[in-house]
Design an enzyme around this catalytic site. Sequence first.
Site, PDB file in Angstrom:
ATOM      1  N   HIS A 170       4.750  11.981  10.054  1.00 51.24           N
ATOM      2  CA  HIS A 170       3.384  12.027   9.558  1.00 51.24           C
ATOM      3  C   HIS A 170       2.567  13.044  10.366  1.00 51.24           C
ATOM      4  O   HIS A 170       1.803  13.822   9.814  1.00 51.24           O
ATOM      5  CB  HIS A 170       2.787  10.631   9.714  1.00 51.24           C
ATOM      6  CG  HIS A 170       1.480  10.453   9.039  1.00 51.24           C
ATOM      7  ND1 HIS A 170       1.367  10.347   7.673  1.00 51.24           N
ATOM      8  CD2 HIS A 170       0.237  10.371   9.529  1.00 51.24           C
ATOM      9  CE1 HIS A 170       0.106  10.204   7.360  1.00 51.24           C
ATOM     10  NE2 HIS A 170      -0.606  10.216   8.474  1.00 51.24           N
ATOM     11  N   LYS A 198       0.854  -1.200   0.000  1.00 52.69           N
ATOM     12  CA  LYS A 198       0.000   0.000   0.000  1.00 52.69           C
ATOM     13  C   LYS A 198       0.884   1.242   0.000  1.00 52.69           C
ATOM     14  O   LYS A 198       0.623   2.227  -0.689  1.00 52.69           O
ATOM     15  CB  LYS A 198      -0.933  -0.027   1.216  1.00 52.69           C
ATOM     16  CG  LYS A 198      -1.981   1.088   1.228  1.00 52.69           C
ATOM     17  CD  LYS A 198      -1.518   2.368   1.880  1.00 52.69           C
ATOM     18  CE  LYS A 198      -2.625   3.407   1.945  1.00 52.69           C
ATOM     19  NZ  LYS A 198      -2.181   4.694   2.490  1.00 52.69           N
TER      20      LYS A 198
HETATM   21  C1  MEV Z   1       0.850   4.638   4.964  1.00 53.76           C
HETATM   22  O1  MEV Z   1      -0.017   5.221   4.024  1.00 53.76           O
HETATM   23  C2  MEV Z   1       1.850   3.731   4.292  1.00 53.76           C
HETATM   24  C3  MEV Z   1       2.692   2.885   5.258  1.00 53.76           C
HETATM   25  O2  MEV Z   1       1.825   2.190   6.145  1.00 53.76           O
HETATM   26  C4  MEV Z   1       3.478   1.915   4.388  1.00 53.76           C
HETATM   27  C5  MEV Z   1       4.192   0.844   5.159  1.00 53.76           C
HETATM   28  O3  MEV Z   1       3.721   0.462   6.255  1.00 53.76           O
HETATM   29  O4  MEV Z   1       5.197   0.347   4.637  1.00 53.76           O
HETATM   30  C6  MEV Z   1       3.619   3.745   6.065  1.00 53.76           C
END
Ligand code: MEV
Length: 425
Positions: A378, A264
């Site tokens: 984030h 994702k």
């Molecule tokens: C968030 O949109 C994407 C992540 O969860 C990807 C990952 O966990 O590798 C940070």
Amino acid sequence: MTTSAFSSRISGFHKQGFQDRVETLASYIQLTDDEQVHLRNTGNLPAEMADRLIENAVGTMNIPIGIATNMRIDGVDRLIPMATEESSVVAAVCNAARQCYDHGGFITSMSGSSMIAQIQLTGVSNPAFARQQILERRDEVAALCNSTDPVLLKMGGGFQDLEVRLLDTPTGSMVIAHLIVDTRDAMGANAVNSMAEKLAPMIASWTEGKTNLRILSNLADRRLARARCIWRTQDIGGPEVRDAMVSAYHFANCDPYRAATHNKGIMNGISAVVLATGNDTRAVEAGAHAYAARKGHYGSLTHWEVNADGDLCGSIELPMAVGLVGGATKLHPTAKIALKILQVQTASDLARTIAAVGLAQNFSAMKALATTGIQKGHMALHAQNIAMMAGAVGDEIDRVARTLVAQAAVRLDVAEAELQKLRSA
Ligand code: MEV
């Protein structure tokens, strides 16, 4: 059964023009004047174009486009437009690209530009025999395909190959013909779907079969985009960080629960460029996830290893059915500018660039997750969204966001209280 006075049946809705349709909608669900004005303001996509792109259009959905900097791909620097609503996605690509820029950036390649169209034949009592009957007519199939799309042929594309597969299904044996067609700079869905529809009755007539579906496959495994890159261990925080990232990758590759999130994250980057360039995000996403599961186990789209110098080597390979001609890519004014920013000359340039973005995205996500966690970076950006949701405007947004981060409480109630404090100070 419950009954309701509200009816979703709006007679003639599709026949109305954009402006009338907004008015009709407003009368059905009591949209305020402001809400109607908002819908009518379609921004940089003219309402008439929105109305031609889809059915029953009543507005547009604006998503920010950010530019990822620092990307060096096959020795060429490129600025990457990314359309995304998610904080950190653009910053993640910039950061990953910065950390490999001095070491040369990304190297990319492409397996080809062919799409697959499937023709399903059912009710075949002698499938193995039928398979050969179809394969014997390869030249005829090639000629028919090419006559369906002479422009493609002129551009150096067209029919490449014919494959016939046999499937055992709960509703009996099926014969599945694959038309493999080089669609060059087009994504190619229309071209191959037309070919499949034209050829299906003929193919059926050569066998005892009956035609059912005729449609492209989004598992575009004749159109794989690849990117690879080396991040020097000294540039990424040392061997501990490197090893934690490799361990994160192994976790994803062995566990579908983790792989779904890992992939994702990769698609955060990929879909953002696909969307910005007016390409079909769902086609690319479907292809990516199907490819990730092609071995019968859903795994990572990327691979991470340590080379003999002790540096981190990342690579990605996935179907990338994107084009430069046709559909929204050629029509949407923003998509046209996005392609200009990218300075790509071919669909292959675009596909390979997108693969590099996916790899960069995955690097940053894994690095953040394996070190500080993603919330720190984030939350700084997310805090700004929360501040805006609380009603902050102008420089209030940064001021409220900063206090939320400082308190480690990025919450709407806290933002509202902080905004009130700020305004009454
Ligand atoms: C968030 O949109 C994407 C992540 O969860 C990807 C990952 O966990 O590798 C940070």
